[in-house]
Design a protein around this motif. Sequence first.
Motif, PDB file in Angstrom:
ATOM      1  N   LYS A   1       4.222   8.768  -5.124  1.00 19.37           N
ATOM      2  CA  LYS A   1       5.622   8.520  -5.485  1.00 19.37           C
ATOM      3  C   LYS A   1       5.751   7.249  -6.327  1.00 19.37           C
ATOM      4  CE  LYS A   1       8.687  10.499  -4.701  1.00 19.37           C
ATOM      5  NZ  LYS A   1       9.438  11.482  -5.541  1.00 19.37           N
ATOM      6  N   MET A   2       5.001   6.223  -5.986  1.00 19.98           N
ATOM      7  CA  MET A   2       5.051   4.982  -6.763  1.00 19.98           C
ATOM      8  C   MET A   2       4.571   5.221  -8.187  1.00 19.98           C
ATOM      9  SD  MET A   2       3.767   2.176  -3.933  1.00 19.98           S
ATOM     10  CE  MET A   2       4.284   0.744  -4.868  1.00 19.98           C
ATOM     11  N   ARG A   3       3.541   6.045  -8.330  1.00 22.23           N
ATOM     12  CA  ARG A   3       3.056   6.378  -9.672  1.00 22.23           C
ATOM     13  C   ARG A   3       4.106   7.149 -10.456  1.00 22.23           C
ATOM     14  NH1 ARG A   3      -3.077   7.612 -10.266  1.00 22.23           N
ATOM     15  NH2 ARG A   3      -2.155   8.671 -12.029  1.00 22.23           N
ATOM     16  N   GLU A   4       4.772   8.093  -9.795  1.00 18.04           N
ATOM     17  CA  GLU A   4       5.785   8.893 -10.471  1.00 18.04           C
ATOM     18  C   GLU A   4       6.958   8.035 -10.933  1.00 18.04           C
ATOM     19  OE1 GLU A   4       6.962  11.922  -7.779  1.00 18.04           O
ATOM     20  OE2 GLU A   4       5.088  13.059  -7.924  1.00 18.04           O
ATOM     21  N   VAL A   5       7.404   7.122 -10.074  1.00 19.83           N
ATOM     22  CA  VAL A   5       8.600   6.333 -10.356  1.00 19.83           C
ATOM     23  C   VAL A   5       8.304   5.183 -11.314  1.00 19.83           C
ATOM     24  CG1 VAL A   5      10.385   4.849  -9.351  1.00 19.83           C
ATOM     25  CG2 VAL A   5       9.676   6.934  -8.158  1.00 19.83           C
ATOM     26  N   ALA A   6       7.217   4.460 -11.078  1.00 17.97           N
ATOM     27  CA  ALA A   6       6.924   3.262 -11.874  1.00 17.97           C
ATOM     28  C   ALA A   6       6.078   3.556 -13.103  1.00 17.97           C
ATOM     29  CB  ALA A   6       6.228   2.217 -11.005  1.00 17.97           C
ATOM     30  N   GLY A   7       5.221   4.573 -13.014  1.00 21.14           N
ATOM     31  CA  GLY A   7       4.338   4.877 -14.133  1.00 21.14           C
ATOM     32  C   GLY A   7       3.023   4.117 -14.032  1.00 21.14           C
ATOM     33  N   ASP A   8       1.954   4.734 -14.487  1.00 23.91           N
ATOM     34  CA  ASP A   8       0.628   4.136 -14.374  1.00 23.91           C
ATOM     35  C   ASP A   8       0.492   2.853 -15.180  1.00 23.91           C
ATOM     36  OD1 ASP A   8      -0.189   6.100 -12.684  1.00 23.91           O
ATOM     37  OD2 ASP A   8      -1.243   7.266 -14.197  1.00 23.91           O
ATOM     38  N   ASP A   9       1.083   2.827 -16.370  1.00 22.95           N
ATOM     39  CA  ASP A   9       0.920   1.655 -17.232  1.00 22.95           C
ATOM     40  C   ASP A   9       1.428   0.386 -16.550  1.00 22.95           C
ATOM     41  OD1 ASP A   9      -0.200   3.218 -19.162  1.00 22.95           O
ATOM     42  OD2 ASP A   9       1.606   3.398 -20.383  1.00 22.95           O
ATOM     43  N   LEU A  10       2.617   0.486 -15.951  1.00 23.67           N
ATOM     44  CA  LEU A  10       3.183  -0.685 -15.286  1.00 23.67           C
ATOM     45  C   LEU A  10       2.362  -1.075 -14.068  1.00 23.67           C
ATOM     46  CD1 LEU A  10       5.370  -2.816 -14.930  1.00 23.67           C
ATOM     47  CD2 LEU A  10       6.765  -1.099 -13.731  1.00 23.67           C
ATOM     48  N   LEU A  11       1.938  -0.086 -13.268  1.00 23.58           N
ATOM     49  CA  LEU A  11       1.160  -0.387 -12.075  1.00 23.58           C
ATOM     50  C   LEU A  11      -0.170  -1.045 -12.423  1.00 23.58           C
ATOM     51  CD1 LEU A  11       1.811   2.843  -9.975  1.00 23.58           C
ATOM     52  CD2 LEU A  11       2.659   0.554  -9.475  1.00 23.58           C
ATOM     53  N   VAL A  12      -0.855  -0.499 -13.420  1.00 28.81           N
ATOM     54  CA  VAL A  12      -2.134  -1.085 -13.821  1.00 28.81           C
ATOM     55  C   VAL A  12      -1.937  -2.505 -14.343  1.00 28.81           C
ATOM     56  CG1 VAL A  12      -4.023  -0.922 -15.482  1.00 28.81           C
ATOM     57  CG2 VAL A  12      -3.255   1.120 -14.265  1.00 28.81           C
ATOM     58  N   HIS A  13      -0.874  -2.722 -15.123  1.00 32.33           N
ATOM     59  CA  HIS A  13      -0.585  -4.062 -15.654  1.00 32.33           C
ATOM     60  C   HIS A  13      -0.362  -5.062 -14.522  1.00 32.33           C
ATOM     61  CE1 HIS A  13       1.084  -7.190 -18.248  1.00 32.33           C
ATOM     62  NE2 HIS A  13       2.086  -7.281 -17.404  1.00 32.33           N
ATOM     63  N   ILE A  14       0.412  -4.656 -13.514  1.00 32.21           N
ATOM     64  CA  ILE A  14       0.705  -5.561 -12.398  1.00 32.21           C
ATOM     65  C   ILE A  14      -0.562  -5.878 -11.612  1.00 32.21           C
ATOM     66  CG2 ILE A  14       1.851  -5.682 -10.155  1.00 32.21           C
ATOM     67  CD1 ILE A  14       4.243  -4.281 -11.399  1.00 32.21           C
ATOM     68  N   ILE A  15      -1.352  -4.822 -11.329  1.00 34.99           N
ATOM     69  CA  ILE A  15      -2.558  -5.029 -10.530  1.00 34.99           C
ATOM     70  C   ILE A  15      -3.554  -5.931 -11.247  1.00 34.99           C
ATOM     71  CG2 ILE A  15      -4.581  -3.851  -9.572  1.00 34.99           C
ATOM     72  CD1 ILE A  15      -2.704  -1.469  -8.977  1.00 34.99           C
TER      73      ILE A  15
ATOM     74  N   TRP B   1      -6.820  -7.345  -6.342  1.00 30.12           N
ATOM     75  CA  TRP B   1      -6.243  -6.379  -5.436  1.00 30.12           C
ATOM     76  C   TRP B   1      -4.857  -6.855  -5.030  1.00 30.12           C
ATOM     77  CZ3 TRP B   1     -10.895  -5.477  -1.589  1.00 30.12           C
ATOM     78  CH2 TRP B   1     -11.942  -4.885  -2.310  1.00 30.12           C
ATOM     79  N   VAL B   2      -4.021  -5.924  -4.617  1.00 29.30           N
ATOM     80  CA  VAL B   2      -2.655  -6.287  -4.264  1.00 29.30           C
ATOM     81  C   VAL B   2      -2.173  -5.398  -3.126  1.00 29.30           C
ATOM     82  CG1 VAL B   2      -1.806  -4.818  -6.138  1.00 29.30           C
ATOM     83  CG2 VAL B   2      -0.279  -6.492  -5.125  1.00 29.30           C
ATOM     84  N   SER B   3      -1.486  -5.984  -2.173  1.00 25.78           N
ATOM     85  CA  SER B   3      -0.965  -5.229  -1.038  1.00 25.78           C
ATOM     86  C   SER B   3       0.314  -4.512  -1.434  1.00 25.78           C
ATOM     87  CB  SER B   3      -0.692  -6.174   0.134  1.00 25.78           C
ATOM     88  OG  SER B   3       0.360  -7.056  -0.203  1.00 25.78           O
ATOM     89  N   PHE B   4       0.723  -3.554  -0.611  1.00 30.19           N
ATOM     90  CA  PHE B   4       1.971  -2.843  -0.870  1.00 30.19           C
ATOM     91  C   PHE B   4       3.167  -3.794  -0.956  1.00 30.19           C
ATOM     92  CE2 PHE B   4       0.184   1.371   0.610  1.00 30.19           C
ATOM     93  CZ  PHE B   4       0.345   1.977  -0.618  1.00 30.19           C
ATOM     94  N   PRO B   5       3.372  -4.673   0.029  1.00 31.31           N
ATOM     95  CA  PRO B   5       4.531  -5.571  -0.059  1.00 31.31           C
ATOM     96  C   PRO B   5       4.521  -6.421  -1.319  1.00 31.31           C
ATOM     97  CG  PRO B   5       3.634  -5.591   2.168  1.00 31.31           C
ATOM     98  CD  PRO B   5       2.657  -4.842   1.323  1.00 31.31           C
ATOM     99  N   ALA B   6       3.337  -6.936  -1.690  1.00 28.18           N
ATOM    100  CA  ALA B   6       3.267  -7.751  -2.905  1.00 28.18           C
ATOM    101  C   ALA B   6       3.552  -6.914  -4.138  1.00 28.18           C
ATOM    102  CB  ALA B   6       1.886  -8.402  -3.009  1.00 28.18           C
ATOM    103  N   LEU B   7       3.020  -5.697  -4.152  1.00 28.68           N
ATOM    104  CA  LEU B   7       3.250  -4.814  -5.303  1.00 28.68           C
ATOM    105  C   LEU B   7       4.727  -4.474  -5.437  1.00 28.68           C
ATOM    106  CD1 LEU B   7       2.118  -3.099  -7.601  1.00 28.68           C
ATOM    107  CD2 LEU B   7       1.777  -1.256  -5.946  1.00 28.68           C
TER     108      LEU B   7
END
Length: 322
Positions: free
Chosen positions: A297-311, A255-261
């Motif tokens: 908005k984070m999904r729109e700007v960053a994209g799901d692939d990048l977010l899932v990879h980071i998490i 899991w990851v917090s908003f600031p860390a993400l």
Amino acid sequence: MAMQTEIEDQASFTSVGSGEILDSISDDADSGFPPVRNLAGDGLIPIGEGNPEFNLITASFLSGLGPVASDTTTLSVLKNSTESVLTKAKFMVFRIFTAAVARKNGGVPNMKYGWFAGSKEEIRRIISLGFSGREIEKFANDAASHGVGIHLVPSKLSLAAALGTEPDEEGLRHLLLCRIILGKSEPLISGSRQMYPSSSEFDSGVDNLQNPQRYIVWSCSMNSHILPSYVVSFRSPRLGGISRDGILPRPSTTWVSFPALISLLSKSLDPPRMNLILETYDDFRKRKLRRDKLVQKMREVAGDDLLVHIIKNYRGTDRVMT
């Protein structure tokens, strides 16, 4: 190849026949399985597996689902036809406006395909009667909406559209794939209450000119610039783990917090996109924006692939997007 996974322009999609959807429709489409109950009929023709249209539509749909694609089953693809006099008239209107917008914009109508998410009954009503104020009301009361009109999702972003679907009594979900005359689009900021083109120069709206995540068609042209073309019915159990607000499912161990993400995103995003996320997060901290809208908005700007990879690769102990 992009042409195999993304329904974009007229040539790439209707490469057989005359190149026009309304000319390539046949009344004897082959069905490889029974049509979904209560959706077949009323001018909708089942398209069977192996048909080039079926293959391209399902490939585009599944490729845009990302992490839920493997558990998603496409049950039916239904095609709008010209069986009735009324439907023929709608096709002719769309053709006339395509030509008019093309003349207005130097020969370019800017045709796209986009998904519209709704309940089974809502989609049936749109197919039969067209779009109405009911569909516009979905966005009229949304403080983060990009304009007040009919919102559609680009064909390659089917996950974003699927999140807006509602399971029917049999657990099936339905998406309406529409042909759209965008013409010249103008950018609309989040929270815009705009209801008409800002000038005669523009024909439609988008949330982002370079990488649109939403197409906005105004009420004055919703039944002339949007042509409902296909209904995709599917079953996707994992969608139940992702809220309609677009919140990503929480991995079981990471899991990851908003600031860390946000800190991690800054290493991957260019300054303009990072600034947009920071501005949105600042609005969230000031309670000007709901949490679900920040995630969207984070999904729109960053994209799901990048977010899932980071998490998935995060090694902290915080909760996801808290």
